[in-house]
Scaffold this motif. Structure first.
Motif, short mmCIF file in Angstrom:
data_model
loop_
_atom_site.label_atom_id
_atom_site.label_comp_id
_atom_site.label_asym_id
_atom_site.label_seq_id
_atom_site.Cartn_x
_atom_site.Cartn_y
_atom_site.Cartn_z
N TRP A 283 -19.96 -0.73 -3.78
CA TRP A 283 -20.49 0.13 -4.97
C TRP A 283 -21.05 -0.53 -6.00
CZ3 TRP A 283 -14.81 -0.81 -5.29
CH2 TRP A 283 -14.36 -1.34 -6.23
N TYR B 270 -14.42 -4.26 -0.70
CA TYR B 270 -15.31 -3.17 -0.91
C TYR B 270 -16.28 -3.01 -2.27
CZ TYR B 270 -12.47 -1.56 3.02
OH TYR B 270 -12.24 -1.58 4.30
N LEU C 193 -11.93 3.14 7.07
CA LEU C 193 -12.85 2.67 6.23
C LEU C 193 -13.58 1.12 6.17
CD1 LEU C 193 -10.64 3.04 2.75
CD2 LEU C 193 -12.31 4.38 3.89
N HIS C 194 -12.68 0.18 6.99
CA HIS C 194 -13.37 -1.08 7.45
C HIS C 194 -14.52 -0.91 8.36
CE1 HIS C 194 -13.41 -5.47 7.15
NE2 HIS C 194 -13.72 -5.46 8.64
N LEU D 52 -8.90 2.08 -7.99
CA LEU D 52 -7.75 1.34 -7.58
C LEU D 52 -7.99 -0.37 -8.27
CD1 LEU D 52 -5.37 1.49 -5.49
CD2 LEU D 52 -6.99 0.35 -3.78
N TRP E 2 -7.99 -6.82 -1.08
CA TRP E 2 -8.44 -5.82 -0.13
C TRP E 2 -9.53 -5.09 -1.09
CZ3 TRP E 2 -8.51 -0.50 -0.44
CH2 TRP E 2 -9.01 0.26 0.82
N PHE F 210 0.74 -1.23 0.10
CA PHE F 210 -0.16 -0.09 -0.01
C PHE F 210 0.66 1.12 -0.15
CE2 PHE F 210 -2.79 -3.20 1.77
CZ PHE F 210 -3.89 -3.07 0.94
N GLN F 211 1.85 1.17 0.81
CA GLN F 211 2.74 2.54 0.86
C GLN F 211 3.50 2.53 -0.45
OE1 GLN F 211 4.64 1.09 4.99
NE2 GLN F 211 4.92 3.36 4.75
N ILE G 96 -5.19 5.40 1.10
CA ILE G 96 -5.16 3.90 1.75
C ILE G 96 -4.07 3.48 2.12
CG2 ILE G 96 -7.37 3.34 0.29
CD1 ILE G 96 -5.38 1.57 -1.42
N ALA G 97 -2.95 4.69 1.89
CA ALA G 97 -1.41 4.10 2.20
C ALA G 97 -1.33 3.69 3.70
CB ALA G 97 -0.55 4.82 1.69
N ARG H 116 -7.06 2.52 6.67
CA ARG H 116 -7.69 1.42 6.03
C ARG H 116 -8.82 0.75 7.14
NH1 ARG H 116 -2.50 0.55 4.14
NH2 ARG H 116 -2.16 -1.16 5.32
N LEU I 58 -12.90 3.65 -4.89
CA LEU I 58 -11.76 2.70 -4.96
C LEU I 58 -11.96 1.94 -6.38
CD1 LEU I 58 -12.53 1.05 -1.47
CD2 LEU I 58 -10.55 2.34 -2.11
N ASP J 235 -5.24 11.67 -3.00
CA ASP J 235 -5.86 10.76 -3.96
C ASP J 235 -6.05 9.31 -3.45
OD1 ASP J 235 -3.41 9.23 -3.88
OD2 ASP J 235 -2.51 10.19 -6.01
N ALA K 298 1.68 4.28 -3.32
CA ALA K 298 1.30 5.47 -2.84
C ALA K 298 1.79 6.56 -3.74
CB ALA K 298 1.38 5.78 -1.65
N VAL L 180 -5.02 -2.10 -10.52
CA VAL L 180 -4.36 -3.45 -10.39
C VAL L 180 -4.72 -4.39 -11.41
CG1 VAL L 180 -6.15 -4.49 -8.99
CG2 VAL L 180 -3.93 -4.97 -8.30
N PHE M 270 -4.74 6.52 -3.69
CA PHE M 270 -3.62 5.68 -3.53
C PHE M 270 -2.81 6.02 -2.21
CE2 PHE M 270 -4.22 5.20 -8.19
CZ PHE M 270 -3.99 4.05 -8.53
N GLN M 271 -2.87 7.37 -1.86
CA GLN M 271 -2.40 7.77 -0.82
C GLN M 271 -3.34 7.65 0.20
OE1 GLN M 271 -1.84 12.11 -2.67
NE2 GLN M 271 -0.31 12.07 -0.91
#
Lengths: 126, 126
Positions: A92, A88, B23-24, B81, A84, A11-12, B14-15, B20, B78, B9, A15, B85, B11-12
């Motif tokens: 959506w 989620y 969110l959960h 994201l 991950w 995740f980092q 959820i880093a 995280r 998300l 953004d 980023a 990926v 990506f940042q």
DNA sequence: TACATTCGAAACCTATTGGTTTCATGAAAA
DNA sequence: TTTTCATGAAACCAATAGGTTTCGAATGTA
């Protein structure tokens, strides 16, 4: 003795936009540091640091060829990211959300009547 | 007048592991700040800052109810994201990788003979 | 051998991040 | 109307991140 302590997790690692560009570049082919860094508006050392971060997260591997160090993509750790975000997806994707609600309703939960459901979903009592 | 400048953004956002977890937690239900922060080993203010980061990325929304501010999940961003990926999935999924190579070979590329391919994939000439 | 290339390591700098404490304010409750 | 509760905002702080320049060590080449 096992894998070095992963100072950076996936995740980092992703980023930073520069690091995402690095992954994209290395997806095509294995490349040495100087070729990689020539694609970025920063010093070779800075790019090298980013590569080390990616390596720490397991997203790239390096291998020395003569005096150059070639990096290549290792995409597998991105699977963690996929898993991950998959969780989620139900929030959506309407179809998935509906399915989830049905499953929960059948699971023994009260309030099985979805007629009062709103977009905000079933709100547990505070 | 449109959406506020997204300083962070997805990506940042959820880093950070704390975010995280937020969110959960919010996936289950809408919650006010004090209830949220009681689940974390840090000050309410710190949690609030994380919530603002998530909000900046569009991942949560706030709504004021009396003297409390309730936050709820907004999972849609998300999707970016997931799409990101998805591109890399071909690099760890053998079936997808094979398909891709076949498509590229049929596409007019030279070097359509896969007999010399190794695990490192087709390496373009440096 | 001498020189050029490729790279890593170290020292350094600045901005950002993630946390804190303090204070002010608006809403609910006594 | 006091008082309590929930929160945001501001000031502050230490650690980290992302960048730089400099230097030295290997490796390849003339």
């Amino acid at each position: 003795m096992t894998a070095a302590a992963p100072k950076y997790d996936v995740f980092q690692a992703i980023a930073d936009p520069t690091r995402r560009q690095l992954l994209h570049l290395l997806a095509e082919q294995e490349l040495p540091v100087n070729v990689i860094s020539s694609n970025f508006p920063m010093s070779r050392t800075a790019v090298s640091k980013h590569l080390h971060v990616l390596e720490s997260a397991g997203l790239v591997t390096e291998r020395k060829i003569g005096r150059e160090t070639r990096y290549s993509l290792q995409a597998a750790p991105l699977r963690e990211l996929k898993d991950w975000v998959a969780y989620y997806e139900q929030f959506w994707d309407n179809k998935l959300a509906l399915l989830k609600h049905l499953v929960e309703a059948a699971d023994g939960g009260t309030n099985a009547d979805p007629s009062q459901s709103s977009m905000s979903g079933p709100l547990k009592p505070l």
